[in-house]
Write a protein that holds these residues in place. Sequence first.
Motif, PDB file in Angstrom:
ATOM      1  N   ALA A 167       0.840  -1.188   0.000  1.00  0.00           N
ATOM      2  CA  ALA A 167       0.000   0.000   0.000  1.00  0.00           C
ATOM      3  C   ALA A 167       0.879   1.243   0.000  1.00  0.00           C
ATOM      4  CB  ALA A 167      -0.921   0.009   1.221  1.00  0.00           C
ATOM      5  N   LEU A 168       0.500   2.220  -0.845  1.00  0.00           N
ATOM      6  CA  LEU A 168       1.231   3.478  -0.953  1.00  0.00           C
ATOM      7  C   LEU A 168       0.331   4.613  -0.479  1.00  0.00           C
ATOM      8  CD1 LEU A 168       2.135   1.523  -3.433  1.00  0.00           C
ATOM      9  CD2 LEU A 168       3.213   3.579  -4.319  1.00  0.00           C
ATOM     10  N   PRO A 169       0.805   5.457   0.430  1.00  0.00           N
ATOM     11  CA  PRO A 169      -0.009   6.581   0.881  1.00  0.00           C
ATOM     12  C   PRO A 169      -0.049   7.695  -0.154  1.00  0.00           C
ATOM     13  CG  PRO A 169       2.161   6.695   1.874  1.00  0.00           C
ATOM     14  CD  PRO A 169       2.125   5.425   1.084  1.00  0.00           C
ATOM     15  N   PRO A 218      -7.384   0.512   8.648  1.00  0.00           N
ATOM     16  CA  PRO A 218      -6.626   0.548   9.900  1.00  0.00           C
ATOM     17  C   PRO A 218      -5.142   0.843   9.703  1.00  0.00           C
ATOM     18  CG  PRO A 218      -8.138  -1.311   9.898  1.00  0.00           C
ATOM     19  CD  PRO A 218      -8.173  -0.732   8.523  1.00  0.00           C
ATOM     20  N   PHE A 219      -4.577   0.412   8.567  1.00  0.00           N
ATOM     21  CA  PHE A 219      -3.142   0.619   8.363  1.00  0.00           C
ATOM     22  C   PHE A 219      -2.781   2.075   8.069  1.00  0.00           C
ATOM     23  CE2 PHE A 219      -4.698  -0.978   4.186  1.00  0.00           C
ATOM     24  CZ  PHE A 219      -4.356   0.111   3.382  1.00  0.00           C
ATOM     25  N   PHE A 220      -3.782   2.938   7.889  1.00  0.00           N
ATOM     26  CA  PHE A 220      -3.473   4.361   7.702  1.00  0.00           C
ATOM     27  C   PHE A 220      -2.713   4.927   8.903  1.00  0.00           C
ATOM     28  CE2 PHE A 220      -6.448   6.240   4.248  1.00  0.00           C
ATOM     29  CZ  PHE A 220      -6.269   5.125   3.456  1.00  0.00           C
ATOM     30  N   ASP A 221      -2.948   4.362  10.091  1.00  0.00           N
ATOM     31  CA  ASP A 221      -2.240   4.828  11.284  1.00  0.00           C
ATOM     32  C   ASP A 221      -0.734   4.616  11.169  1.00  0.00           C
ATOM     33  OD1 ASP A 221      -4.609   5.613  12.457  1.00  0.00           O
ATOM     34  OD2 ASP A 221      -4.876   3.740  13.570  1.00  0.00           O
ATOM     35  N   ALA A 232      -5.099   5.727   0.021  1.00  0.00           N
ATOM     36  CA  ALA A 232      -3.975   4.817  -0.216  1.00  0.00           C
ATOM     37  C   ALA A 232      -4.217   4.031  -1.490  1.00  0.00           C
ATOM     38  CB  ALA A 232      -3.771   3.862   0.957  1.00  0.00           C
ATOM     39  N   LEU A 233      -3.118   3.730  -2.172  1.00  0.00           N
ATOM     40  CA  LEU A 233      -3.144   2.877  -3.354  1.00  0.00           C
ATOM     41  C   LEU A 233      -2.726   1.485  -2.913  1.00  0.00           C
ATOM     42  CD1 LEU A 233      -3.348   2.764  -6.505  1.00  0.00           C
ATOM     43  CD2 LEU A 233      -0.888   3.189  -6.530  1.00  0.00           C
ATOM     44  N   VAL A 234      -3.649   0.541  -2.967  1.00  0.00           N
ATOM     45  CA  VAL A 234      -3.375  -0.841  -2.568  1.00  0.00           C
ATOM     46  C   VAL A 234      -3.130  -1.663  -3.830  1.00  0.00           C
ATOM     47  CG1 VAL A 234      -4.276  -2.904  -1.424  1.00  0.00           C
ATOM     48  CG2 VAL A 234      -4.724  -0.626  -0.459  1.00  0.00           C
ATOM     49  N   VAL A 235      -1.975  -2.328  -3.886  1.00  0.00           N
ATOM     50  CA  VAL A 235      -1.579  -3.070  -5.082  1.00  0.00           C
ATOM     51  C   VAL A 235      -1.492  -4.555  -4.765  1.00  0.00           C
ATOM     52  CG1 VAL A 235       0.192  -3.381  -6.860  1.00  0.00           C
ATOM     53  CG2 VAL A 235      -0.296  -1.088  -5.963  1.00  0.00           C
ATOM     54  N   GLU A 236      -2.259  -5.351  -5.498  1.00  0.00           N
ATOM     55  CA  GLU A 236      -2.156  -6.810  -5.441  1.00  0.00           C
ATOM     56  C   GLU A 236      -1.074  -7.222  -6.442  1.00  0.00           C
ATOM     57  OE1 GLU A 236      -3.854  -8.398  -3.210  1.00  0.00           O
ATOM     58  OE2 GLU A 236      -5.189  -6.746  -2.650  1.00  0.00           O
ATOM     59  N   ILE A 237       0.009  -7.787  -5.942  1.00  0.00           N
ATOM     60  CA  ILE A 237       1.194  -8.043  -6.754  1.00  0.00           C
ATOM     61  C   ILE A 237       0.980  -9.217  -7.703  1.00  0.00           C
ATOM     62  CG2 ILE A 237       3.613  -8.767  -6.649  1.00  0.00           C
ATOM     63  CD1 ILE A 237       3.742  -7.286  -3.940  1.00  0.00           C
TER      64      ILE A 237
END
Length: 209
Positions: A79-81, A127-130, A142-147
């Motif tokens: 994930a990329l903020p 939750p991982f934004f913290d 956030a940009l969530v990438v499934e590899i």
Amino acid sequence: MRGELVEIGSEAELRELLGEPIPRAVTKERVRLHEIDREWLAASPFCLVATADAAGNCDVSPKGDPPGFTLVLDDTTIALPERPGNRRADGFRNILANPHVGLIYLIPGRGETLRINGRARLVREAPFFDQMVVKGHRPVLALVVEIEQIFFHCAKAFMRSALWRPETWDPEVLPPQPQIVKRVQQTEETLEELERYYGADYARRLYQG
């Protein structure tokens, strides 16, 4: 000049010109993060995000934050903020139409790069934004990438370009950003106003909306 332009029109022509890849280049692709991939992501402060819309129109956006800004969620997900920017959201709008993305991660001074391809989605809260707070600021999304594909590029491009050799650097080869903006964009701001905007206070506003 050697004559008229000659295009390559098929993969067979391309292979005739370039040859076949060496076995190591073919087998270097992986689909799960290795420990060294995690270490690279933890050390990288910068990546390029390539996207395309449904019609194939492409975009590449730079993303940067303190080293380790890309969060590893599991062996196949990162994930990329997203921080405040110019709000064009070209790449994000592409992802809404076409989830395929390509990422190139750099480490200053290193010629190799880590390449990750996959499918992305945009997340407005999790939750991982913290874990992505920088200077008291949570990411706006956030940009969530499934590899789907991972591999390292060798250093040839950086060696040929001498990118990390300070003796080759010449920041004055082009005018400063305010002058460029004034020359290429239709903007109501005066050059003096742009110089103030991109001046010493610019860095302080990096995480402000």
